[in-house]
Motif scaffolding. Structure first.
Motif, PDB file in Angstrom:
ATOM      1  N   HIS A  69      56.124  56.793  76.438  1.00 26.76           N
ATOM      2  CA  HIS A  69      55.622  58.104  76.020  1.00 26.76           C
ATOM      3  C   HIS A  69      56.311  58.589  74.747  1.00 26.76           C
ATOM      4  CE1 HIS A  69      53.191  58.596  79.660  1.00 26.76           C
ATOM      5  NE2 HIS A  69      54.144  57.859  80.209  1.00 26.76           N
ATOM      6  N   GLY A  70      57.083  57.715  74.106  1.00 26.36           N
ATOM      7  CA  GLY A  70      57.678  58.017  72.811  1.00 26.36           C
ATOM      8  C   GLY A  70      58.623  59.199  72.813  1.00 26.36           C
ATOM      9  N   HIS A  71      59.469  59.283  73.828  1.00 23.95           N
ATOM     10  CA  HIS A  71      60.409  60.399  73.933  1.00 23.95           C
ATOM     11  C   HIS A  71      61.499  60.289  72.870  1.00 23.95           C
ATOM     12  CE1 HIS A  71      63.414  62.893  76.422  1.00 23.95           C
ATOM     13  NE2 HIS A  71      62.490  63.699  75.943  1.00 23.95           N
ATOM     14  N   ASP A  72      61.968  61.427  72.383  1.00 25.78           N
ATOM     15  CA  ASP A  72      63.000  61.430  71.343  1.00 25.78           C
ATOM     16  C   ASP A  72      64.396  61.390  71.971  1.00 25.78           C
ATOM     17  OD1 ASP A  72      62.786  63.937  72.435  1.00 25.78           O
ATOM     18  OD2 ASP A  72      63.162  65.000  70.561  1.00 25.78           O
ATOM     19  N   CYS A  73      64.735  60.251  72.545  1.00 23.88           N
ATOM     20  CA  CYS A  73      66.037  60.086  73.193  1.00 23.88           C
ATOM     21  C   CYS A  73      66.554  58.678  72.915  1.00 23.88           C
ATOM     22  CB  CYS A  73      65.930  60.340  74.700  1.00 23.88           C
ATOM     23  SG  CYS A  73      65.063  59.034  75.586  1.00 23.88           S
ATOM     24  N   HIS A  74      67.729  58.389  73.428  1.00 22.14           N
ATOM     25  CA  HIS A  74      68.350  57.087  73.175  1.00 22.14           C
ATOM     26  C   HIS A  74      67.615  55.919  73.834  1.00 22.14           C
ATOM     27  CE1 HIS A  74      69.936  57.738  77.190  1.00 22.14           C
ATOM     28  NE2 HIS A  74      70.320  56.482  77.206  1.00 22.14           N
ATOM     29  N   LEU A  75      66.760  56.187  74.808  1.00 23.24           N
ATOM     30  CA  LEU A  75      66.042  55.098  75.485  1.00 23.24           C
ATOM     31  C   LEU A  75      64.816  54.624  74.697  1.00 23.24           C
ATOM     32  CD1 LEU A  75      66.180  56.219  79.230  1.00 23.24           C
ATOM     33  CD2 LEU A  75      67.630  54.559  78.041  1.00 23.24           C
ATOM     34  N   PHE A  76      64.418  55.389  73.680  1.00 22.91           N
ATOM     35  CA  PHE A  76      63.248  54.994  72.896  1.00 22.91           C
ATOM     36  C   PHE A  76      63.689  54.404  71.565  1.00 22.91           C
ATOM     37  CE2 PHE A  76      60.121  55.896  69.568  1.00 22.91           C
ATOM     38  CZ  PHE A  76      59.096  55.093  70.036  1.00 22.91           C
ATOM     39  N   LYS A  77      63.233  53.191  71.314  1.00 22.31           N
ATOM     40  CA  LYS A  77      63.442  52.552  70.020  1.00 22.31           C
ATOM     41  C   LYS A  77      62.153  51.826  69.686  1.00 22.31           C
ATOM     42  CE  LYS A  77      66.319  49.110  67.675  1.00 22.31           C
ATOM     43  NZ  LYS A  77      65.229  48.304  67.173  1.00 22.31           N
ATOM     44  N   MET A  78      61.603  52.130  68.524  1.00 22.59           N
ATOM     45  CA  MET A  78      60.363  51.480  68.110  1.00 22.59           C
ATOM     46  C   MET A  78      60.629  49.986  67.916  1.00 22.59           C
ATOM     47  SD  MET A  78      57.166  51.866  67.482  1.00 22.59           S
ATOM     48  CE  MET A  78      56.975  53.613  67.305  1.00 22.59           C
ATOM     49  N   PRO A  79      59.827  49.128  68.547  1.00 24.20           N
ATOM     50  CA  PRO A  79      60.018  47.680  68.369  1.00 24.20           C
ATOM     51  C   PRO A  79      59.862  47.276  66.901  1.00 24.20           C
ATOM     52  CG  PRO A  79      58.560  48.126  70.212  1.00 24.20           C
ATOM     53  CD  PRO A  79      58.774  49.431  69.504  1.00 24.20           C
ATOM     54  N   LYS A  89      49.829  52.539  69.932  1.00 23.08           N
ATOM     55  CA  LYS A  89      49.820  52.593  71.401  1.00 23.08           C
ATOM     56  C   LYS A  89      50.547  53.836  71.904  1.00 23.08           C
ATOM     57  CE  LYS A  89      50.586  49.781  75.471  1.00 23.08           C
ATOM     58  NZ  LYS A  89      49.245  50.053  75.946  1.00 23.08           N
ATOM     59  N   ILE A  90      51.706  54.119  71.342  1.00 15.88           N
ATOM     60  CA  ILE A  90      52.481  55.284  71.772  1.00 15.88           C
ATOM     61  C   ILE A  90      51.769  56.574  71.384  1.00 15.88           C
ATOM     62  CG2 ILE A  90      54.662  56.497  71.385  1.00 15.88           C
ATOM     63  CD1 ILE A  90      55.901  53.573  71.346  1.00 15.88           C
ATOM     64  N   ASP A  91      51.164  56.600  70.188  1.00 14.01           N
ATOM     65  CA  ASP A  91      50.389  57.780  69.773  1.00 14.01           C
ATOM     66  C   ASP A  91      49.213  58.015  70.719  1.00 14.01           C
ATOM     67  OD1 ASP A  91      52.108  58.198  67.670  1.00 14.01           O
ATOM     68  OD2 ASP A  91      50.762  57.351  66.146  1.00 14.01           O
ATOM     69  N   ARG A  92      48.558  56.928  71.145  1.00 15.28           N
ATOM     70  CA  ARG A  92      47.452  57.046  72.120  1.00 15.28           C
ATOM     71  C   ARG A  92      47.971  57.609  73.437  1.00 15.28           C
ATOM     72  NH1 ARG A  92      45.833  52.062  70.613  1.00 15.28           N
ATOM     73  NH2 ARG A  92      46.772  51.109  72.437  1.00 15.28           N
ATOM     74  N   ASN A  93      49.105  57.104  73.910  1.00 15.52           N
ATOM     75  CA  ASN A  93      49.684  57.603  75.167  1.00 15.52           C
ATOM     76  C   ASN A  93      49.987  59.092  75.064  1.00 15.52           C
ATOM     77  OD1 ASN A  93      49.553  55.050  76.235  1.00 15.52           O
ATOM     78  ND2 ASN A  93      51.730  54.617  76.044  1.00 15.52           N
ATOM     79  N   ARG A  94      50.555  59.509  73.934  1.00 12.88           N
ATOM     80  CA  ARG A  94      50.863  60.933  73.736  1.00 12.88           C
ATOM     81  C   ARG A  94      49.593  61.785  73.714  1.00 12.88           C
ATOM     82  NH1 ARG A  94      55.389  60.508  68.959  1.00 12.88           N
ATOM     83  NH2 ARG A  94      57.209  60.249  70.300  1.00 12.88           N
ATOM     84  N   ILE A 114      59.291  64.874  84.242  1.00 20.69           N
ATOM     85  CA  ILE A 114      60.653  64.412  84.419  1.00 20.69           C
ATOM     86  C   ILE A 114      60.800  63.154  83.575  1.00 20.69           C
ATOM     87  CG2 ILE A 114      62.460  63.819  86.072  1.00 20.69           C
ATOM     88  CD1 ILE A 114      60.942  66.582  86.545  1.00 20.69           C
ATOM     89  N   TRP A 115      61.639  63.213  82.563  1.00 19.59           N
ATOM     90  CA  TRP A 115      61.824  62.079  81.664  1.00 19.59           C
ATOM     91  C   TRP A 115      62.786  61.067  82.271  1.00 19.59           C
ATOM     92  CZ3 TRP A 115      58.704  61.167  77.744  1.00 19.59           C
ATOM     93  CH2 TRP A 115      57.974  62.232  77.208  1.00 19.59           C
ATOM     94  N   GLU A 116      62.531  59.822  81.979  1.00 15.77           N
ATOM     95  CA  GLU A 116      63.359  58.715  82.466  1.00 15.77           C
ATOM     96  C   GLU A 116      64.823  58.909  82.085  1.00 15.77           C
ATOM     97  OE1 GLU A 116      63.257  53.844  82.065  1.00 15.77           O
ATOM     98  OE2 GLU A 116      62.341  55.072  80.501  1.00 15.77           O
ATOM     99  N   CYS A 117      65.103  59.487  80.902  1.00 16.06           N
ATOM    100  CA  CYS A 117      66.493  59.656  80.440  1.00 16.06           C
ATOM    101  C   CYS A 117      67.265  60.666  81.283  1.00 16.06           C
ATOM    102  CB  CYS A 117      66.535  60.048  78.968  1.00 16.06           C
ATOM    103  SG  CYS A 117      65.686  61.580  78.566  1.00 16.06           S
ATOM    104  N   ALA A 118      66.558  61.472  82.077  1.00 20.35           N
ATOM    105  CA  ALA A 118      67.242  62.395  82.986  1.00 20.35           C
ATOM    106  C   ALA A 118      67.784  61.644  84.199  1.00 20.35           C
ATOM    107  CB  ALA A 118      66.293  63.501  83.441  1.00 20.35           C
ATOM    108  N   LEU A 119      67.239  60.455  84.465  1.00 17.22           N
ATOM    109  CA  LEU A 119      67.601  59.696  85.657  1.00 17.22           C
ATOM    110  C   LEU A 119      68.311  58.375  85.348  1.00 17.22           C
ATOM    111  CD1 LEU A 119      64.200  60.219  87.467  1.00 17.22           C
ATOM    112  CD2 LEU A 119      66.352  61.356  88.004  1.00 17.22           C
ATOM    113  N   LYS A 120      68.362  58.000  84.060  1.00 21.48           N
ATOM    114  CA  LYS A 120      68.860  56.677  83.697  1.00 21.48           C
ATOM    115  C   LYS A 120      69.525  56.745  82.323  1.00 21.48           C
ATOM    116  CE  LYS A 120      66.776  52.298  82.316  1.00 21.48           C
ATOM    117  NZ  LYS A 120      65.527  51.564  82.210  1.00 21.48           N
ATOM    118  N   GLY A 121      70.507  55.915  82.111  1.00 20.67           N
ATOM    119  CA  GLY A 121      71.114  55.803  80.788  1.00 20.67           C
ATOM    120  C   GLY A 121      72.298  56.730  80.592  1.00 20.67           C
ATOM    121  N   LYS A 122      72.801  56.741  79.372  1.00 20.41           N
ATOM    122  CA  LYS A 122      74.033  57.474  79.095  1.00 20.41           C
ATOM    123  C   LYS A 122      73.874  58.990  79.128  1.00 20.41           C
ATOM    124  CE  LYS A 122      73.481  56.985  74.100  1.00 20.41           C
ATOM    125  NZ  LYS A 122      73.933  56.278  72.916  1.00 20.41           N
TER     126      LYS A 122
END
Length: 150
Positions: A69-79, A89-94, A114-122
Motif C-alpha cells: 500500500h506504499g506506506h511512508d515508513c521504513h518497511l517500504f522501499k521501492m524495488p 501497481k502501488i499507485d493502483r492499490n492506493r 492498521i499499518w504493518e509497521c505498527a505490528l512489525k519492525g523497528k
C-alpha cells in the motif's frame, strides 16, 4: 540492477504472498477476539473486502501491508528492478484503497487502518497498545482510526 533469482522463481515467490490471513491480520483478530469482539472476515459484499467487519459497531478494519500500500515508513522501499511496474501497481492499490474507503464511509461504515509497521519492525508498538487502541475506537463513536508505527 538485475534480479538475483530467475523470473520463474521470482514469480513463484510473489504468488505465494497472501492477501488474506496475513500475520498482522491474525494478530489483530486474536487480540480483538480475546477481548470479546465478534466479527466477520473478508466480506465480499463490502467495498474493498475489509479484513475484519464488526457489524454491531458498524465498523471495518484493514490490516495494510506497508509495501503493497506504499506506506511512508521504513518497511517500504521501492524495488530497484522494474520501478515503473511497481510504481504503477502501488499507485493502483492506493487508488483502490481510496475508492473503497470513500464508498464505505458513504455507506455509513466507520473505518480503521492498521499499518504493518505498527505490528512489525523497528517502529512497532506493543501489541497490547494496538489492540487497546482498536478496542477503544470500536467502543467510541469516532469515524476513523489509523494506527502506524512510532
Amino acid at each position: 540492477m538485475a534480479d538475483i533469482v530467475p523470473a520463474d522463481v521470482r514469480s513463484r515467490m510473489m504468488s505465494g504472498i497472501r492477501g488474506t490471513n496475513t500475520k498482522p491480520e491474525l494478530l489483530l483478530r486474536k487480540g480483538l477476539h480475546a477481548l470479546g469482539f465478534r466479527f466477520r472476515l473478508h466480506d465480499r459484499s463490502l467495498p474493498g473486502k475489509p479484513d475484519i467487519v464488526l457489524p454491531r459497531y458498524r465498523a471495518v478494519m484493514f490490516a495494510h501491508g506497508c509495501f503493497w500500500h506504499g506506506h511512508d515508513c521504513h518497511l517500504f522501499k521501492m524495488p530497484s528492478t522494474r520501478p515503473e511496474f511497481w510504481q504503477a501497481k502501488i499507485d493502483r492499490n492506493r487508488a483502490v484503497d481510496a475508492r473503497s474507503e470513500a464508498a464505505l464511509e458513504e455507506a455509513g461504515w466507520r473505518l480503521a487502518i492498521i499499518w504493518e509497521c505498527a505490528l512489525k519492525g523497528k517502529t512497532r508498538l506493543p501489541l497490547e497498545n494496538v489492540i487497546s487502541a482498536c478496542a477503544n475506537w470500536l467502543r467510541s463513536d469516532r469515524p476513523r482510526l489509523e494506527v502506524r508505527g512510532r
